[in-house]
Design a protein around this motif. Structure first.
Motif, PDB file in Angstrom:
ATOM      1  N   VAL A   1      -6.662  22.193   6.000  1.00  0.00           N
ATOM      2  CA  VAL A   1      -6.224  21.252   7.032  1.00  0.00           C
ATOM      3  C   VAL A   1      -6.440  19.844   6.509  1.00  0.00           C
ATOM      4  O   VAL A   1      -7.545  19.480   6.104  1.00  0.00           O
ATOM      5  CB  VAL A   1      -7.014  21.449   8.342  1.00  0.00           C
ATOM      6  N   ALA A   2      -5.384  19.049   6.495  1.00  0.00           N
ATOM      7  CA  ALA A   2      -5.485  17.647   6.090  1.00  0.00           C
ATOM      8  C   ALA A   2      -4.669  16.799   7.049  1.00  0.00           C
ATOM      9  O   ALA A   2      -3.569  17.188   7.454  1.00  0.00           O
ATOM     10  CB  ALA A   2      -4.998  17.448   4.650  1.00  0.00           C
TER      11      ALA A   2
ATOM     12  N   ALA B   1       5.732  16.848  -0.087  1.00  0.00           N
ATOM     13  CA  ALA B   1       5.011  15.576  -0.026  1.00  0.00           C
ATOM     14  C   ALA B   1       5.772  14.570   0.837  1.00  0.00           C
ATOM     15  O   ALA B   1       6.999  14.600   0.922  1.00  0.00           O
ATOM     16  CB  ALA B   1       4.805  14.998  -1.428  1.00  0.00           C
ATOM     17  N   LEU B   2       5.011  13.698   1.460  1.00  0.00           N
ATOM     18  CA  LEU B   2       5.545  12.560   2.196  1.00  0.00           C
ATOM     19  C   LEU B   2       4.917  11.311   1.603  1.00  0.00           C
ATOM     20  O   LEU B   2       3.688  11.184   1.566  1.00  0.00           O
ATOM     21  CB  LEU B   2       5.208  12.665   3.682  1.00  0.00           C
ATOM     22  N   LEU B   3       5.756  10.406   1.108  1.00  0.00           N
ATOM     23  CA  LEU B   3       5.278   9.152   0.535  1.00  0.00           C
ATOM     24  C   LEU B   3       5.649   8.007   1.458  1.00  0.00           C
ATOM     25  O   LEU B   3       6.786   7.932   1.953  1.00  0.00           O
ATOM     26  CB  LEU B   3       5.879   8.914  -0.850  1.00  0.00           C
ATOM     27  N   LEU B   4       4.694   7.125   1.698  1.00  0.00           N
ATOM     28  CA  LEU B   4       4.878   5.997   2.599  1.00  0.00           C
ATOM     29  C   LEU B   4       4.532   4.711   1.870  1.00  0.00           C
ATOM     30  O   LEU B   4       3.596   4.677   1.058  1.00  0.00           O
ATOM     31  CB  LEU B   4       3.987   6.143   3.836  1.00  0.00           C
TER      32      LEU B   4
ATOM     33  N   THR C   1      -0.702  18.083   7.232  1.00  0.00           N
ATOM     34  CA  THR C   1      -0.145  19.171   6.436  1.00  0.00           C
ATOM     35  C   THR C   1       0.098  20.368   7.344  1.00  0.00           C
ATOM     36  O   THR C   1      -0.297  20.387   8.516  1.00  0.00           O
ATOM     37  CB  THR C   1      -1.094  19.560   5.293  1.00  0.00           C
ATOM     38  N   ASP C   2       0.736  21.403   6.799  1.00  0.00           N
ATOM     39  CA  ASP C   2       1.094  22.539   7.642  1.00  0.00           C
ATOM     40  C   ASP C   2      -0.100  23.407   8.020  1.00  0.00           C
ATOM     41  O   ASP C   2       0.042  24.347   8.805  1.00  0.00           O
ATOM     42  CB  ASP C   2       2.175  23.389   6.982  1.00  0.00           C
TER      43      ASP C   2
ATOM     44  N   THR D   1       0.848  -1.197   0.000  1.00  0.00           N
ATOM     45  CA  THR D   1       0.000   0.000   0.000  1.00  0.00           C
ATOM     46  C   THR D   1       0.876   1.237   0.000  1.00  0.00           C
ATOM     47  O   THR D   1       1.760   1.383   0.849  1.00  0.00           O
ATOM     48  CB  THR D   1      -0.928   0.015   1.230  1.00  0.00           C
ATOM     49  N   ARG D   2       0.629   2.131  -0.945  1.00  0.00           N
ATOM     50  CA  ARG D   2       1.369   3.395  -1.031  1.00  0.00           C
ATOM     51  C   ARG D   2       0.449   4.546  -0.612  1.00  0.00           C
ATOM     52  O   ARG D   2      -0.719   4.598  -0.997  1.00  0.00           O
ATOM     53  CB  ARG D   2       1.856   3.648  -2.462  1.00  0.00           C
ATOM     54  N   VAL D   3       1.008   5.449   0.168  1.00  0.00           N
ATOM     55  CA  VAL D   3       0.250   6.593   0.693  1.00  0.00           C
ATOM     56  C   VAL D   3       1.030   7.865   0.404  1.00  0.00           C
ATOM     57  O   VAL D   3       2.264   7.893   0.532  1.00  0.00           O
ATOM     58  CB  VAL D   3       0.009   6.463   2.216  1.00  0.00           C
ATOM     59  N   ILE D   4       0.310   8.915   0.021  1.00  0.00           N
ATOM     60  CA  ILE D   4       0.921  10.229  -0.145  1.00  0.00           C
ATOM     61  C   ILE D   4       0.075  11.262   0.580  1.00  0.00           C
ATOM     62  O   ILE D   4      -1.158  11.187   0.595  1.00  0.00           O
ATOM     63  CB  ILE D   4       1.061  10.623  -1.635  1.00  0.00           C
ATOM     64  N   ILE D   5       0.747  12.211   1.223  1.00  0.00           N
ATOM     65  CA  ILE D   5       0.081  13.406   1.733  1.00  0.00           C
ATOM     66  C   ILE D   5       0.990  14.573   1.369  1.00  0.00           C
ATOM     67  O   ILE D   5       2.223  14.463   1.453  1.00  0.00           O
ATOM     68  CB  ILE D   5      -0.174  13.342   3.250  1.00  0.00           C
ATOM     69  N   GLY D   6       0.406  15.649   0.897  1.00  0.00           N
ATOM     70  CA  GLY D   6       1.229  16.758   0.437  1.00  0.00           C
ATOM     71  C   GLY D   6       0.493  18.073   0.435  1.00  0.00           C
ATOM     72  O   GLY D   6      -0.708  18.147   0.707  1.00  0.00           O
ATOM     73  N   ASP D   7       1.229  19.118   0.113  1.00  0.00           N
ATOM     74  CA  ASP D   7       0.691  20.473   0.091  1.00  0.00           C
ATOM     75  C   ASP D   7       1.315  21.226  -1.073  1.00  0.00           C
ATOM     76  O   ASP D   7       2.540  21.317  -1.176  1.00  0.00           O
ATOM     77  CB  ASP D   7       1.006  21.178   1.419  1.00  0.00           C
ATOM     78  N   VAL D   8       0.459  21.729  -1.944  1.00  0.00           N
ATOM     79  CA  VAL D   8       0.923  22.492  -3.099  1.00  0.00           C
ATOM     80  C   VAL D   8       1.193  23.926  -2.674  1.00  0.00           C
ATOM     81  O   VAL D   8       0.425  24.522  -1.913  1.00  0.00           O
ATOM     82  CB  VAL D   8      -0.123  22.459  -4.237  1.00  0.00           C
TER      83      VAL D   8
END
Length: 389
Positions: A376-377, A257-260, A325-326, A192-199
């Protein structure tokens, strides 16, 4: 001991500001409705009319107060619906006409008095219509942007063979502050791949860059055997998007981005592209996960001589991984102080993922007074029982 979370159903459970998913048309409908009920308006208008007529009768010919009622439609245009404002204008016009008909004066006094009352009431109605039209247009733009962003992002929770992924997501929903927070969870042949990020930046252009990154992730997460290969695909997608943006006159953007990567083992692979480190909650304790290899955000690889590399850390059974996210860490209180996430999350170490996000949401709202400056995420990732040996 942390409570074992129930297996989430495959439906949207993303928390929003009011705790429920609202219809995109709700804000559009709300702007055309009055803030004052019909009976309250009728009662207030009746009392005001009686008071003004009484004062006019008390002052006699020295001071005529009834003509001052013509300002009431202007006030009603701010707080009432268009129908209510029209009703108020008709009421006031009738009162003023009746007053002028029974008052002394020349024919031209009567004509100018009635004409001024009709004009003032008509302007009040026009102002109300203009206010509602402008508010409706703004609500449509906000709803379109927010609906687009919600369609881009996958509804949560998501269940895979490796993790239960719960989410908190709140777009800021202001005219020029539609942000670009992104997240995704993809089950692939490699785990399983997960991404969380902020443009970087705000607005529809930020959503466009976020969509480019999300689309690339959904494809590469299934195709690429390594997490660094997924990151390279995202880098290429953001660079291509920036090239197109430059051709169309838009500003170039980068994406933190942080990918897990989760597999059957008890460790998590991570590639950090300028994003916040995750927090690990396990056995009533919390700790920030130390990632030693933080690289530049997506879209800026050409500025760095170091290639992006992956590292891993322990993710034991029963633990929860919190990634944000920030918009969380940079929330401010009335004094301007930043939200102390690491201090607050200690009290929630024993919560299951749903309770953790609920506690974070409520505490963040209380800390900031409901005033947010960014999206907010947050994702709460819990290892699925089947993933453990």
């Amino acid at each position: 001991m942390a409570q074992k979370p129930q297996k989430p159903k495959r439906r949207s459970d993303v928390r929003h500001r009011d705790g429920a998913v609202q219809s995109p048309d709700a804000s559009i409908t709300a702007v055309s409705q009055g803030r004052i009920g019909n009976w309250a308006l009728l009662g207030g208008l009746t009392l005001l009319t009686l008071l003004v007529v009484f004062l006019d009768a008390s002052t006699g010919n020295d001071l005529r107060v009834v003509p001052l009622l013509v300002v009431v439609p202007a006030l009603a245009s701010v707080y009432c619906s268009l129908r209510q404002t029209i009703w108020v204008a008709v009421w006031i016009t009738t009162i003023v006409v009746g007053f002028r008909a029974g008052a002394d004066g020349t024919f031209w006094d009567f004509v100018f008095g009635i004409g001024f009352a009709v004009l003032a009431c008509a302007l009040g109605v026009a102002a109300c219509a203009a206010r509602i039209r402008h508010a409706t247009e703004m609500a449509r733009l906000r709803s379109a942007a927010v609906t687009l962003q919600r369609q881009i992002l996958r509804p949560l929770p998501v269940v895979t063979d490796h993790v239960f992924a719960y989410g908190l997501y709140e777009p800021i929903e202001e005219d020029r502050f539609v942000g670009g927070d992104i997240y995704e969870v993809v089950e692939s042949p490699y785990g399983t791949r997960v991404i969380i990020g902020d443009v970087q930046g705000k607005g529809l252009a930020a959503i466009g860059a976020g969509f480019a990154a999300i689309a690339a992730f959904r494809e590469a997460a299934i195709r690429e055997p390594t997490l660094t290969g997924v990151v390279q695909a995202l880098e290429d997608a953001v660079v291509r998007h920036n090239e197109f943006s430059a051709q169309t006159g838009e500003a170039e953007r980068f994406v933190t981005a942080l990918l897990l990567g989760f597999d059957e083992g008890g460790r998590v692979e991570a590639v950090n592209c300028g994003h916040l480190a995750p927090r690990l909650l396990h056995d009533g304790r919390t700790s920030a996960v130390t990632l030693h290899r933080t690289s530049v955000p997506l879209g800026l690889a050409a500025l760095s001589r170091e290639a992006r590399t992956a590292e891993s850390f322990d993710f034991p059974q029963g633990a929860t991984l919190l990634v944000v996210t920030d918009g969380v860490t940079e929330a401010r209180d009335a004094t301007g102080a930043f939200y102390p996430l690491d201090e607050r999350v200690v009290a929630w170490a024993g919560h299951d993922p749903r309770e953790l996000l609920d506690a974070l949401h409520g505490d963040l709202e209380e800390f900031s007074g409901g005033i947010r400056r960014d999206d907010v995420a947050a994702l709460a990732l819990h290892r699925a029982p089947a993933a453990a040996h």
